[in-house]
Design a protein around this motif. Structure first.
Motif, PDB file in Angstrom:
ATOM      1  N   ARG A 111       0.872  -1.183   0.000  1.00 45.52           N
ATOM      2  CA  ARG A 111       0.000   0.000   0.000  1.00 45.52           C
ATOM      3  C   ARG A 111       0.906   1.229   0.000  1.00 45.52           C
ATOM      4  N   LEU A 113       1.638   5.424   0.698  1.00 50.41           N
ATOM      5  CA  LEU A 113       1.216   6.543   1.538  1.00 50.41           C
ATOM      6  C   LEU A 113       0.438   7.569   0.733  1.00 50.41           C
ATOM      7  N   ALA A 160       6.724  -3.221  10.901  1.00 54.46           N
ATOM      8  CA  ALA A 160       7.616  -2.091  11.216  1.00 54.46           C
ATOM      9  C   ALA A 160       8.660  -2.530  12.254  1.00 54.46           C
ATOM     10  N   ASP A 162       9.784  -5.615  12.756  1.00 55.61           N
ATOM     11  CA  ASP A 162      10.734  -6.513  12.081  1.00 55.61           C
ATOM     12  C   ASP A 162      11.817  -5.710  11.361  1.00 55.61           C
ATOM     13  N   ARG A 200       1.038   7.238  13.095  1.00 59.07           N
ATOM     14  CA  ARG A 200       0.185   8.428  12.914  1.00 59.07           C
ATOM     15  C   ARG A 200      -0.768   8.584  14.091  1.00 59.07           C
ATOM     16  N   GLN A 205      -3.181   2.756  20.078  1.00 53.52           N
ATOM     17  CA  GLN A 205      -3.677   2.276  18.780  1.00 53.52           C
ATOM     18  C   GLN A 205      -2.643   1.424  18.044  1.00 53.52           C
ATOM     19  N   ARG A 207      -0.409  -1.579  16.713  1.00 56.23           N
ATOM     20  CA  ARG A 207      -0.832  -2.955  16.439  1.00 56.23           C
ATOM     21  C   ARG A 207       0.229  -3.976  16.899  1.00 56.23           C
ATOM     22  N   GLU A 212       7.141  -9.376  20.069  1.00 58.22           N
ATOM     23  CA  GLU A 212       7.910  -8.684  19.035  1.00 58.22           C
ATOM     24  C   GLU A 212       8.455  -7.357  19.576  1.00 58.22           C
ATOM     25  N   ALA A 321       5.597   0.710   6.229  1.00 65.94           N
ATOM     26  CA  ALA A 321       5.091  -0.617   6.611  1.00 65.94           C
ATOM     27  C   ALA A 321       3.628  -0.433   6.990  1.00 65.94           C
ATOM     28  N   ILE A 322       2.809  -0.151   5.969  1.00 63.79           N
ATOM     29  CA  ILE A 322       1.421   0.274   6.214  1.00 63.79           C
ATOM     30  C   ILE A 322       0.417  -0.675   5.561  1.00 63.79           C
ATOM     31  N   GLY A 323       0.828  -1.892   5.289  1.00 65.24           N
ATOM     32  CA  GLY A 323      -0.114  -2.887   4.776  1.00 65.24           C
ATOM     33  C   GLY A 323       0.098  -3.209   3.306  1.00 65.24           C
ATOM     34  N   SER A 363      -3.739  -9.441   7.485  1.00 65.89           N
ATOM     35  CA  SER A 363      -3.700  -9.354   8.949  1.00 65.89           C
ATOM     36  C   SER A 363      -3.569 -10.747   9.554  1.00 65.89           C
ATOM     37  N   GLY A 364      -3.136 -10.771  10.798  1.00 70.39           N
ATOM     38  CA  GLY A 364      -3.050 -12.036  11.523  1.00 70.39           C
ATOM     39  C   GLY A 364      -1.692 -12.703  11.358  1.00 70.39           C
ATOM     40  N   VAL A 365      -1.474 -13.737  12.152  1.00 72.27           N
ATOM     41  CA  VAL A 365      -0.197 -14.454  12.122  1.00 72.27           C
ATOM     42  C   VAL A 365      -0.296 -15.628  11.139  1.00 72.27           C
TER      43      VAL A 365
HETATM   44  P1  NAP Z   1      -0.715  -3.847  10.590  1.00 69.21           P
HETATM   45  O1  NAP Z   1      -0.519  -4.594  11.844  1.00 69.21           O
HETATM   46  O2  NAP Z   1      -2.073  -3.752  10.030  1.00 69.21           O
HETATM   47  O3  NAP Z   1      -0.116  -2.363  10.816  1.00 69.21           O
HETATM   48  C1  NAP Z   1      -0.192  -1.417   9.801  1.00 69.21           C
HETATM   49  C2  NAP Z   1       0.172  -0.068  10.389  1.00 69.21           C
HETATM   50  O4  NAP Z   1       0.231   0.873   9.323  1.00 69.21           O
HETATM   51  C3  NAP Z   1      -0.836   0.473  11.404  1.00 69.21           C
HETATM   52  O5  NAP Z   1      -0.138   0.988  12.504  1.00 69.21           O
HETATM   53  C4  NAP Z   1      -1.537   1.587  10.611  1.00 69.21           C
HETATM   54  O6  NAP Z   1      -1.942   2.668  11.427  1.00 69.21           O
HETATM   55  C5  NAP Z   1      -0.404   2.057   9.747  1.00 69.21           C
HETATM   56  N1  NAP Z   1      -0.870   2.804   8.587  1.00 69.21           N
HETATM   57  C6  NAP Z   1      -1.748   2.418   7.623  1.00 69.21           C
HETATM   58  N2  NAP Z   1      -1.920   3.381   6.727  1.00 69.21           N
HETATM   59  C7  NAP Z   1      -1.138   4.418   7.118  1.00 69.21           C
HETATM   60  C8  NAP Z   1      -0.884   5.703   6.607  1.00 69.21           C
HETATM   61  N3  NAP Z   1      -1.468   6.136   5.479  1.00 69.21           N
HETATM   62  N4  NAP Z   1      -0.029   6.515   7.268  1.00 69.21           N
HETATM   63  C9  NAP Z   1       0.574   6.096   8.399  1.00 69.21           C
HETATM   64  N5  NAP Z   1       0.381   4.881   8.942  1.00 69.21           N
HETATM   65  C10 NAP Z   1      -0.466   4.052   8.306  1.00 69.21           C
HETATM   66  O7  NAP Z   1       0.152  -4.432   9.372  1.00 69.21           O
HETATM   67  P2  NAP Z   1       1.632  -5.039   9.250  1.00 69.21           P
HETATM   68  O8  NAP Z   1       2.583  -4.488  10.229  1.00 69.21           O
HETATM   69  O9  NAP Z   1       1.909  -4.901   7.793  1.00 69.21           O
HETATM   70  O10 NAP Z   1       1.406  -6.569   9.575  1.00 69.21           O
HETATM   71  C11 NAP Z   1       0.513  -7.383   8.799  1.00 69.21           C
HETATM   72  C12 NAP Z   1       0.096  -8.580   9.656  1.00 69.21           C
HETATM   73  O11 NAP Z   1       1.197  -9.474   9.801  1.00 69.21           O
HETATM   74  C13 NAP Z   1      -0.314  -8.153  11.051  1.00 69.21           C
HETATM   75  O12 NAP Z   1      -1.422  -8.907  11.475  1.00 69.21           O
HETATM   76  C14 NAP Z   1       0.921  -8.484  11.874  1.00 69.21           C
HETATM   77  O13 NAP Z   1       0.672  -8.727  13.243  1.00 69.21           O
HETATM   78  C15 NAP Z   1       1.417  -9.733  11.173  1.00 69.21           C
HETATM   79  N6  NAP Z   1       2.864  -9.920  11.460  1.00 69.21           N
HETATM   80  C16 NAP Z   1       3.195 -10.682  12.524  1.00 69.21           C
HETATM   81  C17 NAP Z   1       4.523 -10.846  12.864  1.00 69.21           C
HETATM   82  C18 NAP Z   1       4.891 -11.676  14.047  1.00 69.21           C
HETATM   83  O14 NAP Z   1       4.018 -12.268  14.652  1.00 69.21           O
HETATM   84  N7  NAP Z   1       6.149 -11.734  14.423  1.00 69.21           N
HETATM   85  C19 NAP Z   1       5.523 -10.226  12.113  1.00 69.21           C
HETATM   86  C20 NAP Z   1       5.146  -9.442  11.031  1.00 69.21           C
HETATM   87  C21 NAP Z   1       3.798  -9.295  10.710  1.00 69.21           C
HETATM   88  P3  NAP Z   1      -3.494   2.894  11.798  1.00 69.21           P
HETATM   89  O15 NAP Z   1      -3.783   1.871  12.865  1.00 69.21           O
HETATM   90  O16 NAP Z   1      -3.556   4.288  12.256  1.00 69.21           O
HETATM   91  O17 NAP Z   1      -4.282   2.614  10.533  1.00 69.21           O
END
Ligand code: NAP
Length: 448
Positions: A111, A113, A160, A162, A200, A205, A207, A212, A321-323, A363-365
């Motif tokens: 995704r 910014l 983020a 990681d 932000r 808030q 995640r 980790e 790292a925003i999805g 989302s999720g593990v």
């Molecule tokens: P995530 O947990 O959904 O976090 C995404 C982050 O991006 C949120 O803090 C979100 O903030 C922020 N964000 C989204 N759009 C933004 C924008 N336009 N500007 C600024 N910030 C923005 O996603 P992820 O870190 O990519 O992880 C994906 C999944 O994999 C998650 O479920 C995660 O737990 C999992 N994962 C697990 C592990 C592990 O267990 N070791 C390791 C890596 C990943 P807002 O909340 O404000 O939207």
């Protein structure tokens, strides 16, 4: 005799050999119906996010690949690596060849910014950057500038964390990992003098999960510090305002740990969490030099609003790292706004199913995909009966007719053996990182 045998088996193609694909496979095999399942992946190597997404120093998470290897060994299962849907074979063709097709193609696109300067050198999405340090062949050429300049990671999720950890760990701390050779060299030669994780919104808030986050308090780089803009709300005392009990527990633990970081910051901390900060623009001529930001706060209605004047944070590397998003696929309903397949559940239509991030979003593990795989297999088994489709013989004929090579289970085993043989202990493997090297390793022993 042969044709009777062929009609009695269910023939299924699963596209995407990542966790969702393997959990779907496992559920299909568990049903103990006569079945033949082919796992198709566009990469030479199986395991998707386990190999290309999970952090290279999280080998305990990657260990699930041993269970997946066992599934791959089953006689009912075929592996077709280096075969890309849309390039080598089309979805409509697969649906003609197999009784059912399951899409488990993940969400491989970052995704964005959507700010000015996002295409400057030194600005990358986490999919690209993580792919690069994990030796994903698509990101071999990324070549991010690492010369000691400060780095900013945008996002408050585990990805983020990681990225910050991999950037900050010393070569000794990474010794037992399978970090790619170029990443190991570049990070060791010019690690960022400072890494800032930017959210932000606020600590409540975020995640992050506790394990980790805890790792970041144990780095040789020293303890992190916490920065809250003067205009931002105060650091929350607890997570009691969260309605969901599980979320309340997770967030409460995360808050307590962040609070300890705040109370005992490292002097000149190399890792900083900066909350309530929104990126506005990436500044620089060719390469990023700074990130222009605004502080944020919640207004009376709970909406996030900008406060104070814009300010610039110097940086030479910006990772978002925003999805992630999935990609549209001809012949499958797609929700372009959400970036994922469009369906209420695992059944896209009878005979076509989906599981994992391409359906549910990113989302999720890893283990969350087990539920998805079970659901896709259950829907498929409820709908589909064997219809004397050609299955794997048909796929073989189609690819041969197109002069397309593929990498089968034995080819993958040769790659695996070559990578393990090349590693120096305690590293588990030394990854082959180009398509050419992977294809060559898959064939090499075959010719001996
Ligand atoms: P995530 O947990 O959904 O976090 C995404 C982050 O991006 C949120 O803090 C979100 O903030 C922020 N964000 C989204 N759009 C933004 C924008 N336009 N500007 C600024 N910030 C923005 O996603 P992820 O870190 O990519 O992880 C994906 C999944 O994999 C998650 O479920 C995660 O737990 C999992 N994962 C697990 C592990 C592990 O267990 N070791 C390791 C890596 C990943 P807002 O909340 O404000 O939207």
């Amino acid at each position: 005799m042969f044709s009777r045998f062929r009609t009695s088996k269910l023939r299924v193609a699963i596209v995407g050999a990542g966790p969702a694909g393997f959990y779907t496979l496992e559920a299909l095999l568990r049903a103990e119906v006569p079945i033949e399942v082919d796992l198709i992946d566009r990469l030479p190597t199986p395991f998707g996010l386990i190999r290309g997404g999970v952090a290279p120093d999280h080998q305990h998470t990657k260990a699930v690949d041993r269970a997946f290897e066992l599934l791959l060994s089953r006689p009912e299962v075929g592996y077709w690596g280096d075969v890309e849907l849309g390039r080598d074979v089309h979805l409509a063709e697969l649906r003609g060849l197999y009784d059912a097709v399951v899409l488990t193609i993940g969400a491989p696109r970052d995704r964005r910014l959507g700010i000015e300067g996002e295409d400057l050198e030194g600005v990358y999405g986490s999919g690209a950057f993580v792919g690069w340090y994990n030796g994903h062949p698509d990101w071999l050429e990324l070549d991010p500038p690492l010369d000691g300049a400060p780095a900013i990671v945008v996002g408050n999720g585990n990805v983020a964390l990681d990225i910050a950890r991999v950037l900050l760990k010393t070569p000794d701390e990474m010794a037992a990992s399978d970090l790619s050779d170029p990443a190991a060299e570049r990070i060791a030669a010019g690690p960022p003098c400072q890494v800032t994780i930017l959210g932000r919104r606020g600590p409540l808030q975020a995640r992050f999960t506790l394990a980790e986050l805890r790792e970041l308090g144990q780095l040789a780089a020293g303890p992190p510090s916490i920065l809250m803009p003067a205009e931002a709300p105060a650091f929350p005392d607890d997570a009691e305002e969260l309605a969901d009990a599980r979320e309340r527990r997770r967030a409460g633990r995360v808050l307590r740990l962040l609070k300890t970081f705040q109370e005992t910051p490292g002097e000149e901390a190399r890792l900083r969490f900066r909350f309530f900060t929104r990126p506005l623009e990436a500044l620089g001529e060719k390469r990023i030099e700074a990130l222009r930001c605004r502080s944020t706060a919640f207004d009376a209605e709970g909406r996030l609003v900008d406060v104070g004047a814009p300010f610039d944070l110097p940086c030479g590397l910006l990772i978002t790292a925003i999805g992630y998003r999935s990609e549209a696929l001809e012949g499958a309903p797609f929700d372009a706004a959400q970036g994922r397949l469009l369906a209420q559940g695992p059944r896209l239509e009878p005979g076509l199913y989906a599981a994992g991030w391409c359906l549910r979003g990113p989302s999720g593990v890893i283990g969350s995909n087990k539920h998805d795989g079970d659901a896709a297999a259950a829907a498929l088994l409820a709908d589909v009966r064997p219809a004397a489709k050609p299955g794997r013989l048909g796929l073989r004929g189609l690819l041969r007719g197109r002069r397309r090579d593929w990498i089968d289970r034995e080819g993958w085993r040769r790659i695996d053996a070559a990578e393990q043989a090349a590693a120096s202990a305690p590293a588990p493997r030394r990854k082959l990182i180009s398509y050419a090297d992977l294809r060559q390793a898959a064939q090499e022993a075959e010719q001996e």
